[in-house]
Scaffold this motif. Structure first.
Motif, PDB file in Angstrom:
ATOM      1  N   ARG A 102      -5.693  -7.040   3.901  1.00  0.00           N
ATOM      2  CA  ARG A 102      -4.872  -6.881   5.109  1.00  0.00           C
ATOM      3  C   ARG A 102      -3.452  -6.481   4.738  1.00  0.00           C
ATOM      4  NH1 ARG A 102      -7.815 -12.210   7.054  1.00  0.00           N
ATOM      5  NH2 ARG A 102      -9.748 -11.201   7.710  1.00  0.00           N
ATOM      6  N   HIS A 103      -2.973  -7.022   3.634  1.00  0.00           N
ATOM      7  CA  HIS A 103      -1.632  -6.633   3.203  1.00  0.00           C
ATOM      8  C   HIS A 103      -1.618  -5.185   2.698  1.00  0.00           C
ATOM      9  CE1 HIS A 103       2.489  -7.284   1.945  1.00  0.00           C
ATOM     10  NE2 HIS A 103       2.205  -6.658   0.821  1.00  0.00           N
ATOM     11  N   TRP A 104      -2.698  -4.838   2.000  1.00  0.00           N
ATOM     12  CA  TRP A 104      -2.804  -3.481   1.432  1.00  0.00           C
ATOM     13  C   TRP A 104      -2.711  -2.420   2.530  1.00  0.00           C
ATOM     14  CZ3 TRP A 104      -6.862   0.283   1.791  1.00  0.00           C
ATOM     15  CH2 TRP A 104      -6.724   1.355   0.911  1.00  0.00           C
ATOM     16  N   LEU A 105      -3.295  -2.749   3.694  1.00  0.00           N
ATOM     17  CA  LEU A 105      -3.265  -1.802   4.815  1.00  0.00           C
ATOM     18  C   LEU A 105      -1.838  -1.435   5.218  1.00  0.00           C
ATOM     19  CD1 LEU A 105      -6.127  -3.233   7.072  1.00  0.00           C
ATOM     20  CD2 LEU A 105      -6.179  -1.119   5.733  1.00  0.00           C
ATOM     21  N   THR A 106      -0.886  -2.322   4.911  1.00  0.00           N
ATOM     22  CA  THR A 106       0.510  -2.072   5.298  1.00  0.00           C
ATOM     23  C   THR A 106       1.279  -1.297   4.226  1.00  0.00           C
ATOM     24  OG1 THR A 106       1.427  -4.076   4.279  1.00  0.00           O
ATOM     25  CG2 THR A 106       0.504  -4.308   6.500  1.00  0.00           C
ATOM     26  N   LEU A 107       0.649  -1.083   3.084  1.00  0.00           N
ATOM     27  CA  LEU A 107       1.362  -0.456   1.970  1.00  0.00           C
ATOM     28  C   LEU A 107       1.074   1.038   1.860  1.00  0.00           C
ATOM     29  CD1 LEU A 107       0.728  -3.125  -0.838  1.00  0.00           C
ATOM     30  CD2 LEU A 107       2.760  -2.889   0.618  1.00  0.00           C
ATOM     31  N   GLU A 108       1.966   1.703   1.134  1.00  0.00           N
ATOM     32  CA  GLU A 108       1.724   3.115   0.812  1.00  0.00           C
ATOM     33  C   GLU A 108       1.776   3.316  -0.682  1.00  0.00           C
ATOM     34  OE1 GLU A 108       4.120   5.815   3.016  1.00  0.00           O
ATOM     35  OE2 GLU A 108       3.536   4.920   4.932  1.00  0.00           O
ATOM     36  N   GLN A 109       1.093   4.347  -1.140  1.00  0.00           N
ATOM     37  CA  GLN A 109       1.094   4.650  -2.570  1.00  0.00           C
ATOM     38  C   GLN A 109       2.516   4.865  -3.068  1.00  0.00           C
ATOM     39  OE1 GLN A 109      -2.326   7.665  -2.476  1.00  0.00           O
ATOM     40  NE2 GLN A 109      -1.981   7.318  -4.654  1.00  0.00           N
ATOM     41  N   PRO A 110       2.856   4.292  -4.224  1.00  0.00           N
ATOM     42  CA  PRO A 110       4.212   4.488  -4.751  1.00  0.00           C
ATOM     43  C   PRO A 110       4.444   5.950  -5.154  1.00  0.00           C
ATOM     44  CG  PRO A 110       2.852   3.332  -6.361  1.00  0.00           C
ATOM     45  CD  PRO A 110       2.044   3.443  -5.104  1.00  0.00           C
ATOM     46  N   ALA A 117      -1.276 -15.470 -10.312  1.00  0.00           N
ATOM     47  CA  ALA A 117      -0.072 -16.239 -10.602  1.00  0.00           C
ATOM     48  C   ALA A 117       0.976 -15.402 -11.333  1.00  0.00           C
ATOM     49  CB  ALA A 117      -0.422 -17.475 -11.434  1.00  0.00           C
ATOM     50  N   VAL A 118       0.526 -14.436 -12.114  1.00  0.00           N
ATOM     51  CA  VAL A 118       1.452 -13.588 -12.872  1.00  0.00           C
ATOM     52  C   VAL A 118       1.671 -12.261 -12.148  1.00  0.00           C
ATOM     53  CG1 VAL A 118       2.021 -12.699 -15.147  1.00  0.00           C
ATOM     54  CG2 VAL A 118       0.394 -14.584 -14.942  1.00  0.00           C
ATOM     55  N   VAL A 119       0.588 -11.716 -11.641  1.00  0.00           N
ATOM     56  CA  VAL A 119       0.672 -10.494 -10.853  1.00  0.00           C
ATOM     57  C   VAL A 119       0.273 -10.858  -9.422  1.00  0.00           C
ATOM     58  CG1 VAL A 119      -0.162  -8.138 -10.549  1.00  0.00           C
ATOM     59  CG2 VAL A 119       0.018  -9.093 -12.855  1.00  0.00           C
ATOM     60  N   PRO A 120       1.248 -11.123  -8.577  1.00  0.00           N
ATOM     61  CA  PRO A 120       0.896 -11.506  -7.200  1.00  0.00           C
ATOM     62  C   PRO A 120       0.085 -10.392  -6.531  1.00  0.00           C
ATOM     63  CG  PRO A 120       3.254 -11.759  -7.605  1.00  0.00           C
ATOM     64  CD  PRO A 120       2.694 -11.048  -8.784  1.00  0.00           C
ATOM     65  N   MET A 121      -0.820 -10.788  -5.655  1.00  0.00           N
ATOM     66  CA  MET A 121      -1.673  -9.769  -5.017  1.00  0.00           C
ATOM     67  C   MET A 121      -0.833  -8.706  -4.317  1.00  0.00           C
ATOM     68  SD  MET A 121      -3.101 -11.512  -1.528  1.00  0.00           S
ATOM     69  CE  MET A 121      -4.099 -12.831  -2.160  1.00  0.00           C
ATOM     70  N   THR A 122       0.349  -9.097  -3.866  1.00  0.00           N
ATOM     71  CA  THR A 122       1.191  -8.171  -3.107  1.00  0.00           C
ATOM     72  C   THR A 122       2.138  -7.362  -4.006  1.00  0.00           C
ATOM     73  OG1 THR A 122       2.770  -9.955  -2.811  1.00  0.00           O
ATOM     74  CG2 THR A 122       1.192  -9.619  -1.045  1.00  0.00           C
ATOM     75  N   ASP A 123       1.988  -7.521  -5.313  1.00  0.00           N
ATOM     76  CA  ASP A 123       2.931  -6.916  -6.260  1.00  0.00           C
ATOM     77  C   ASP A 123       3.146  -5.424  -6.024  1.00  0.00           C
ATOM     78  OD1 ASP A 123       4.387  -7.611  -8.921  1.00  0.00           O
ATOM     79  OD2 ASP A 123       3.427  -5.671  -9.253  1.00  0.00           O
ATOM     80  N   ASN A 124       2.075  -4.708  -5.940  1.00  0.00           N
ATOM     81  CA  ASN A 124       2.203  -3.273  -5.644  1.00  0.00           C
ATOM     82  C   ASN A 124       0.917  -2.762  -5.008  1.00  0.00           C
ATOM     83  OD1 ASN A 124       0.378  -1.992  -7.713  1.00  0.00           O
ATOM     84  ND2 ASN A 124       1.750  -3.065  -9.117  1.00  0.00           N
ATOM     85  N   PHE A 125       0.933  -1.543  -4.598  1.00  0.00           N
ATOM     86  CA  PHE A 125      -0.185  -0.921  -3.891  1.00  0.00           C
ATOM     87  C   PHE A 125      -1.524  -1.117  -4.609  1.00  0.00           C
ATOM     88  CE2 PHE A 125      -2.862   2.756  -2.894  1.00  0.00           C
ATOM     89  CZ  PHE A 125      -2.769   2.804  -1.514  1.00  0.00           C
TER      90      PHE A 125
END
Lengths: 481, 250
Positions: free
Chosen positions: A60-68, A171-179
């Motif tokens: 659901r969070h990914w849907l809000t993101l765009e490719q860097p 814990a190290v790479v949060p799921m929301t870290d990047n696209f």
């Protein structure tokens, strides 16, 4: 060197060596990505409810993101609905010995030159082999088990060690870290899980071979390595993929956790299909690798030899949280023909007396572009932090590009940051000098490049170093003269 | 051994060699002298096969084979060695590693097996003593941070290791002080025997005090204008190159 020469001779007459497709029936998810796809993957793996929720949250969070778009890469548009997100070999095997393995699968290993039987007998390397997305065989498990070491597929660890997985996953790479990490968190298929208990020094190199195997299958591994207090582990990751015309997306996540006085050494030789000489095809390798030295006097060391993939986007990083912790990054990135690489590291100094060392060797040939991008950040509390960075670029020919983007942020005036950079070109005078001593141009390039990368190659375990040398020679074949 | 017949060569459309004739036999030492820009170094480079030079006319026979048709590496494997005027630096590749690769390439060309590690190390020991080079230099990256004298000594060491049939010394004396010159020359002399030959390209007579030539040739404006014995070199030293530039007194 005779190894290199032999390899060069073999390869001059052949195309990408690992270009073959294994014909194992896939049990794949329907093409495309939606919540049902994720439920399908989760159900396939018989996952607990919390993990499904975790995946859905990521989706659901990914849907809000765009490719860097900040990277120095030209990435063709990717249709994420045009990807199969899960594919597993149909017969989930339960083996007692390697003889029971599907002969075709064993054949694949043999073609790759990683006969498990040989590996078991000769090198003492325990192999957790990943064909497509599911682990099919794990060796040495028993021996490692005696020491309390856990080395298994992540999907298995979810059931056998749910507390550890729950605590450290993301814990190290949060799921929301990047696209791409967000995408990976939603659809990750499998990967390795390693836990080294307190005070245990893992007696052998742990090794995983990844292959991307079914047509149109994106590969979304997820690796989690935890070294408990005073533990040590060396982990090897090597990659090859079958030849194909369509681009394949690969977005892996690797997380390392080093507790007090522990050490994790993570080595990669990446040799995925780079596309053909005209730049057609090849793997897109968008990987997030990060480790945290959460304990005092802990150490994380990344070593990578990147020769494959059409596009590489990768920054193995270390968060130096524990006091007196050490982070290292040793990298060789080779690009040839139309390959593109934007790779480097981040060293985040949080603890006192933390040290980091960056050695990056970029080699560009053909019409390729090779970028080093690195961040050294010294936080307010990080007294006496030290960093040394060495970024060297080597150019072969005059149509390629080398770029360096070093970022330094220092918020503590006791910090010390050093950065050295060189750019050199293998010129005709050097080649002629070698020729005049009886060394032909291709061998000369291999000799020089291996010499150039020696500092990084020396960081690799022995058998990996040999493989890496061969790869360098193969990757640069035909790039001079 | 070497027969140069009416050799013409140019670089970037400028004619440099304008008809060289020269014959070298086994056991001989030839000195090629001449003023700056006369084509001395060009001759050495053309024989070694440097790509910048284009041969426009003439032929070169080496050990009964047509030299100009061979690649630079094959010429080296056939036994031609060029001691460079300006040796290159190769970072990350030790002299030892470089020479092992070179030696094995030459051996492969001759149908021999690669040299084993022990024999190679013994050879390095023996030859480094012969040419008085500090063995610790050989472990370092090839010529990187070497002094001018060390680079030249390294050239002679490589020559000792590869045992060429014909060695071309291109201004090996340039940039050397008198002690270094003596050591380098002694090295070359010790490698001399009845089966190999040396062509010394030099601007000055002083190197020839140490490497005594059987023949001296004076190159001027792309041609050999005068040949003689070692006395010619002394005469040149005394009278200067203007002597041969003036056709009347020549």
């Amino acid at each position: 060197m005779s190894e290199n020469i032999k390899v060069l001779e073999e390869i001059t007459s052949s195309e990408y060596k690992y270009g073959f497709v294994t014909n194992i029936e896939s049990d794949a998810a329907p093409m495309g990505l939606n919540e049902d796809t994720i439920r399908f993957i989760s159900a396939k793996k018989n996952e607990p409810e919390w993990l499904l929720e975790w995946r859905l949250k990521a989706y659901r969070h990914w849907l809000t993101l765009e490719q860097p778009t900040w990277q120095n890469l030209k990435i063709p548009e990717i249709n994420f609905q045009n990807i199969i997100y899960y594919s597993a070999p149909k017969k989930k095997p339960q083996y007692n010995s390697l003889d029971e393995i599907d002969p075709e699968l064993r054949d694949t290993f043999n073609k790759l030159g990683i006969s498990l039987t040989e590996q078991k007998r000769l090198s003492g390397v325990a192999v957790d082999a990943v064909i497509d997305s599911v682990s099919v065989t794990t060796t040495y498990k028993e021996k490692l088990g005696e020491l309390g070491i856990v080395f298994c597929a992540l999907s298995e660890a979810v059931h056998t060690h749910p507390d550890l997985v729950k605590k450290y996953l993301g814990a190290v790479v949060p799921m929301t870290d990047n696209f791409y990490t967000c995408l990976n968190s939603a659809v990750f298929s499998d990967g390795s899980f390693v836990y080294i208990p307190k005070g245990v020094r893992c007696p052998m190199e742990l090794s995983t071979y990844f292959r991307i195997n079914a047509e149109n299958t994106g590969q979304f591994e997820r690796t989690l390595i935890i070294a408990d207090e005073e533990a040590y582990v060396s982990y090897l990751e090597g990659c090859t993929a079958p030849m194909r015309d369509e681009n394949q997306l690969h977005a892996a996540v690797v997380e390392l956790i080093a507790l007090d006085k522990s050490e994790i050494k993570y080595s990669t030789v990446q040799n995925w299909y780079p596309g053909d000489k005209e730049g057609k095809g090849g793997i897109y390798n968008f990987v997030t690798k990060r480790g945290i030295c959460s304990g005092v006097k802990s150490k994380i060391s990344w070593t990578q030899v990147e020769t494959g993939s059409a596009i590489t986007w990768k920054y193995p990083s270390v968060i130096l949280k524990g006091d007196d912790s050490i982070g290292e990054f040793y990298s060789v990135a080779v690009t040839n023909n139309y390959q593109q690489a934007d790779t480097g590291t981040k060293m985040i100094h949080i603890g006192k007396n933390t040290k980091s060392r960056i050695v990056s060797k970029g080699i560009s040939a053909g019409r390729s572009h090779n970028s080093y991008r690195g961040l050294v950040e010294i936080m307010k509390r990080a007294d006496n932090a030290r960093n040394f960075s060495q970024c060297d670029s080597l150019l072969l020919g005059d149509r390629c590009g080398a770029h360096t983007f070093p970022y330094v942020e220092v918020r503590n005036n006791t910090g010390k940051v050093e950065h050295e950079a060189t750019t050199s070109k293998i010129g005709e005078d050097i080649i002629f000098y070698c020729n005049q001593r009886g060394i032909a141009t291709e061998e000369a390039v291999a000799l020089i490049v291996n010499g150039y990368c020696k500092e990084v190659l020396n960081q690799l375990p022995m058998e990996f170093a040999v493989e890496a040398q061969k790869l360098l020679a193969i990757s640069l074949e035909g790039s001079v003269g | 051994m070497l027969k140069i017949n009416n050799l013409h060569a140019k670089v970037e459309s400028k004619d440099i060699l304008k008809g060289i004739n020269l014959e070298v036999n086994p056991g001989e030492v030839h000195a090629i002298m001449g003023p700056n820009g006369s084509g001395k170094s060009t001759l050495a480079s053309v024989l070694a096969g440097r790509a910048d030079y284009e041969v426009t006319e003439g032929s070169v026979e080496f050990m009964g084979k047509e030299l100009l048709e061979m690649s630079p590496e094959d010429r080296a494997r056939e036994g031609i060695f060029l001691a460079f005027q300006y040796p290159v630096e190769i970072p990350g590749v030790s002299t030892t590693n470089f020479l092992k690769t070179a030696l094995n390439e030459v051996r492969k060309y001759r149908g021999q097996d690669p040299i084993d590690a022990v024999s190679f190390l013994n050879l390095v020991k023996e030859k480094s003593k012969l040419v008085e080079i500090d063995p610790s230099l050989l472990k370092r990256s090839l010529n990187e941070g070497f002094s001018g004298g060390e680079k030249k000594r390294n050239e002679v060491f490589q020559m000792a290791m590869l045992e060429p049939k014909l060695a071309l010394l291109d201004e090996t004396d340039s940039g050397l002080d008198i002690d270094a010159l003596r050591i380098v020359a002694n090295g070359v002399n010790k490698l001399k025997n009845k089966d190999n030959a040396v062509i010394v390209v030099t601007h000055y007579q002083r190197l020839l005090d140490y490497i005594v030539p059987d023949f001296v040739h004076v190159l001027y404006n792309g041609k050999i204008v005068k040949s003689g014995t070692k006395e010619l070199a002394l005469e040149l030293e005394e009278k200067g190159y203007d002597w041969i530039k003036n056709p009347v007194s020549a």
